[in-house]
Design a protein around this motif. Sequence first.
Motif, PDB file in Angstrom:
ATOM      1  N   PHE A 219     -12.456   0.729   8.162  1.00 20.83           N
ATOM      2  CA  PHE A 219     -11.168   0.036   8.250  1.00 20.83           C
ATOM      3  C   PHE A 219     -11.322  -1.358   8.835  1.00 20.83           C
ATOM      4  CE2 PHE A 219     -10.236   0.586  12.707  1.00 20.83           C
ATOM      5  CZ  PHE A 219     -10.723   1.829  13.063  1.00 20.83           C
ATOM      6  N   ILE A 220     -12.360  -1.586   9.629  1.00 28.42           N
ATOM      7  CA  ILE A 220     -12.628  -2.940  10.102  1.00 28.42           C
ATOM      8  C   ILE A 220     -13.125  -3.796   8.936  1.00 28.42           C
ATOM      9  CG2 ILE A 220     -14.111  -4.343  11.591  1.00 28.42           C
ATOM     10  CD1 ILE A 220     -11.934  -2.919  13.111  1.00 28.42           C
ATOM     11  N   LYS A 221     -13.989  -3.187   8.123  1.00 22.12           N
ATOM     12  CA  LYS A 221     -14.502  -3.911   6.970  1.00 22.12           C
ATOM     13  C   LYS A 221     -13.354  -4.255   6.009  1.00 22.12           C
ATOM     14  CE  LYS A 221     -18.330  -3.675   3.790  1.00 22.12           C
ATOM     15  NZ  LYS A 221     -19.093  -2.797   2.903  1.00 22.12           N
ATOM     16  N   PHE A 222     -12.462  -3.286   5.839  1.00 20.29           N
ATOM     17  CA  PHE A 222     -11.328  -3.498   4.948  1.00 20.29           C
ATOM     18  C   PHE A 222     -10.404  -4.579   5.517  1.00 20.29           C
ATOM     19  CE2 PHE A 222      -7.256  -1.649   3.001  1.00 20.29           C
ATOM     20  CZ  PHE A 222      -7.468  -2.304   1.807  1.00 20.29           C
TER      21      PHE A 222
ATOM     22  N   GLY B  93      -9.107  -9.428  -3.729  1.00 19.72           N
ATOM     23  CA  GLY B  93      -8.795  -8.225  -2.958  1.00 19.72           C
ATOM     24  C   GLY B  93      -9.917  -7.220  -3.100  1.00 19.72           C
ATOM     25  N   MET B  94     -10.019  -6.328  -2.134  1.00 11.83           N
ATOM     26  CA  MET B  94     -11.090  -5.345  -2.211  1.00 11.83           C
ATOM     27  C   MET B  94     -10.534  -3.955  -1.933  1.00 11.83           C
ATOM     28  SD  MET B  94     -14.857  -6.079  -1.235  1.00 11.83           S
ATOM     29  CE  MET B  94     -16.168  -4.950  -1.639  1.00 11.83           C
ATOM     30  N   ALA B 168      -4.569  -4.224  -0.826  1.00 16.31           N
ATOM     31  CA  ALA B 168      -5.420  -5.167  -1.540  1.00 16.31           C
ATOM     32  C   ALA B 168      -4.588  -6.125  -2.389  1.00 16.31           C
ATOM     33  CB  ALA B 168      -6.423  -4.404  -2.413  1.00 16.31           C
ATOM     34  N   LEU B 169      -3.415  -5.641  -2.817  1.00 15.52           N
ATOM     35  CA  LEU B 169      -2.550  -6.482  -3.656  1.00 15.52           C
ATOM     36  C   LEU B 169      -1.630  -7.387  -2.848  1.00 15.52           C
ATOM     37  CD1 LEU B 169      -1.386  -3.917  -6.367  1.00 15.52           C
ATOM     38  CD2 LEU B 169      -3.009  -5.788  -6.674  1.00 15.52           C
ATOM     39  N   ALA B 170      -1.582  -7.168  -1.519  1.00 23.30           N
ATOM     40  CA  ALA B 170      -0.588  -7.838  -0.687  1.00 23.30           C
ATOM     41  C   ALA B 170      -0.614  -9.355  -0.839  1.00 23.30           C
ATOM     42  CB  ALA B 170      -0.780  -7.446   0.771  1.00 23.30           C
TER      43      ALA B 170
END
Lengths: 322, 570
Positions: A219-222, B93-94, B168-170
Motif C-alpha cells: 500500500f505504500i508502493k501504491f 495510473g498503476m 488508479a483512475l482518480a
Amino acid sequence: MLFFILKRLSQSILVMAIVSAVSFSLFNFVGDPVNNMVGQDATREQRVEIRQQLGLDDPVLTQYTRFLGNMLQGDFGLSYRIKRPVDELIFERLPATLELVFVSAIIALLVGITMGVYTGIRRKSWASRAILSISLVGVSLPTFIIGIALIYIFAVHLRWLPSSGRSGTVDLGWWKTSLLTVDGWRAIILPAITLSLFQLTLILRLVRAEMLEVMQTDFIKFARARGLSERAINFRHALRNTLVPVITIIGINIGGLIAFSVITETVFQWPGTGLMFIQAVDFVDVPIMAAYLVFVALLFVLINLVVDILYFVVDPRIRLGD
Amino acid sequence: MTDLLKIDGLDVEFPTRRGTVKAARGVSLTVSPGEVLGLVGESGAGKSTIGNAIIDLLEAPGRVSAGSILFEGEELRGRNEAEMRRIRGDRIGMIFQDPQTSLNPLMTVGAQLVETIEKTNDLSATKAEERAIELLEQVGITEAKARLQAYPHQFSGGMRQRVVIALALAGDPDLIIADEPTTALDVSIQAQILDLIKQLCRQRELGVIIVTHDIGVIANIADRVAVMYRGEVVETGDVAQILGAPEHEYTKSLIAAVPRADRKLDRFSSVDYIEGGTKPFQRIDIQTHWLGKSLHDRRSGAAIEVENLGLSFVLQKSVLKRNRKMLQAVDDVTFTVAEGETFGLVGESGSGKSTVARLIAGLYRPDAGNIRVIGQDVVSSPRSAAAREARRALQMIFQDPYSSLNSRMRVLDIVAEPIRFYKLTSSEAETRKIVGDLLDHVGLGAKAALRYPHEFSGGQRQRISIARALASRPRILICDEPTSALDVSVQATILNLLKDLQQELGLTMLFISHDLPVVRQMCDRIAVMRHGRICEVSETETLFSAPEHEYSRHLLDLMPRMDLLGSARA
C-alpha cells in the motif's frame, strides 16, 4: 467490545488477587514483624501483647481475609518504622513518582517516535547512523551510571541543574506538584531524562524497525504510484500502521518506568515511592513493601487495560470485529 | 494512431555485490490510446520491472541504464522526483496484484480516494468526495456513498480490486499499468475485473499495459502481446498471431504448456525451451526399493470415505448463542475416493474445498459426520494405533511452497522427519540413504539434502514437499492447490511428477484446485463445491462435456476462452 473489556477486566482481577496473596505472604515470611517493632530489650509480655494487637496469632486464612478487606478500603496498616498509616505515606510520595514517570514517558515517546520515524525514512543518512549508535548506549548502560554521569556533567561540572532532590513544589491541596515552577522543572529534568533513556531507545528502535517494514508494503508502493507526497506517505500512511506494536511496548514500558524509578529515585534522592520502597527494604518495613507491591501491580494492570482499549481506537480491523 | 507510450531499447540493471544483474535488456514497446498491451512471461522474466521503470519506482538499487521512455512524446527518464510525482497518478495510473495489501488497512476507502483526488485534481474536500462517489460508481460499486466510510477489510477481494482501480483512475490518467491485476482473485471475479478494465480502456481511450503470467488473461483482454523471456522481449504482435501462430521457440513452448481445457492428455507438455537445460536425474527402482515396500499389500476398495461431514467456524464471538455469527464452512459433504483414483475437488475460494482436505488430514475436527481413511475411522478415536497408521498412510502437499517448509531446517531433516517420527528405518544411515533416494526420485538430486529451503525456487521447494510426503510411504496424497503458486512451465513438470508417482506407487490422490484445465488433466472424478456443499460429483469427461449442476456450468463458462490457441498446438 464490551465483551472484550469485561474479559480483560476479569483477567486483571485475577492478577491482582495473586499479587495480593504474594504481598500478604511477605508478612509471614520476611522477618519477624514483632522483632522489627520493638527494641532488643523488650520483655516477653510486651512481645505477646504486640502479637495480639497485630492479630498475628489468628489462622492464616483469617489474616489474609482481613488483609484483603483492609486493602480494598485502602488500609495497608501502620508502617513498622514510622508508625504512620502506609496509605498516607504512599499518597504523600505518589505525586513525586507519577510526575517523574509522566515527564520521562513524554520524553521517551516524543523523542523516541520522532527519531524512530526519522531513522526509518532516512535510513542511510549520517544522522540516522549517529542516532542509532548513540542509542546503543541507552540500551546497554545501566540507569544508575547514566544518572551519575548526568549529575557529574550538569550539576557538578557545569552547575546548570541541581544534583538531587525535589524543589519548587506547589501544594494544590490534593496534589503537590513541581511542574508549575522553574525550580521544579530544573530539578525534574535530570532524573526524567535518566529514567526515559532506556525506554526511549527501545521505542526508537521499534518504531524504526516497524517503519522499515511498513515502507516495504504494497500500500505504500501504491500510494507512491498515485503520486502522493512524501509527507502524506510517511505520516498518514506509514506511521499509523507502525503504531499497534508500538502501543503494546509503550504499555509495558510505562509500567517499567515506575519499576525502574526505584533506581533513579535513589540516585537522585527523589522523594517518591521508589525511594520510600528502598528505605523500607533496608528496615524490613513489611507493610510498606506489601503496599508498594500491590500498588505497582495495580498500575501495570490499569495501564495494560488502557493499552488494550487503545488498540480499538487505532485499528479499525479490531474495532469492527470483522 | 500516435503512440501514447514508446519504450525504446530500455535496459534496467540491479547492481549487486556479485556484479550487475540486467533485469531488462533492450526492451522496446509501444502502447496506443484505447489499446491493451499484454506483457507476458514467467516469474523473473522482468515484466514487472518494465512497469516499475516507466513510473520510476524501481526497487532499490535498480536503475534504468539505457534506452528511452517517451510518454505522449516527452522523455520520462531523468525527471526529478517532484516532476515524476505529477506524472504518477495524474497521467499514469498503476494497479497492483494483491488487493488485500494495496490499500491502507487503517484508512477508510473514502479517505484514500479523497486524498488522491485532492492531490491529482486540486478540488475542494466536498467536491473531491462527490468525485470519489462518482469513481466508485464507475467501477461498479453500489451504494457508493455509504461505502466511502468503510475500511478496506470490509470489502471482498474483487470489490477491493475495484476500489484499487478507482484509485488508479482518480487522476484521470491516460495510461494504466496493471501488474497481475487478477492473479489473487477467483475466476468469476477475474472475468468481471478484466471486463471492467477493458471497458474503461475503450470508454476513456486509455492505454493499458497488463503484466501477467497467465495466458488465459492475455487471451481474454489483450489487443497486442509482448512476450518476455529473461529480460528480453522475444516476440511482439497481435494477440491472435502470438497465441495462434507464435514464431519464437519460447513462445511456442510456453503456449503449449498451458493446460488444455478442451481435451484430456496423458501428460502435460512442459516448456522445453530452457536455456542451459535441466539435468536428467536418477530414479529409483520402486519394485526393490524401501519406498515400494508396501506396494504389494494394496487392496481394492475405498481409500477415503467421507460421510455427512460438517464443520462451522465462529465468525463473531458472543455469550448468547443467537448473537454468534457462524460460518458453515463444510456442510453435509459426502463422497468416496477409491484406492488408486485421483479425485478432484473444485470450487472458488471460500467454497470449503481446503477445509475438507484439512478435515481428512485431521488438522480440524469435524462437528458432524464421519471420515474413514483406508477403512479406519479417524474421527471417533483419533489417538488409536490404527488411526495413527491411517494418518501415516495419508500425506499432504500444500499450496504455498514458501511457507510450508521450515526455513531453519535442512532439507535432509525436513524429508527425514516423517521417517524418524514413524520409525520406518532401522538406522540413521539408512534414513539418510533413503532421503537421498527420495530427493533423486523427485528430480532434485541427493545433494540437495544438506541445503536449506531458501536456496531453492518455488518449483524445487514443491519437489521437497513431495519428497517429504513420500517419506512416510503414504498410500494417499492430498494435494491442496499444489501448483497455483507456480509458473506454467514449472506447473507442468510438477504435475507430471505427481502423475508418474501415482502410477508407480498406485497412490490415491485427492486433488484440490480452482483451475479447471489442470483438474481435467489430473483427475478421474471431480466434485464441484460451493458454499461448503457439494453440487455435483461426476466423471471428469462427463463434467466437462455435460455438466449437470447449474453452478458447474457457470464455472465452465468462466474458463478463459482459449480458442485462439487452437492452431498452434494441434
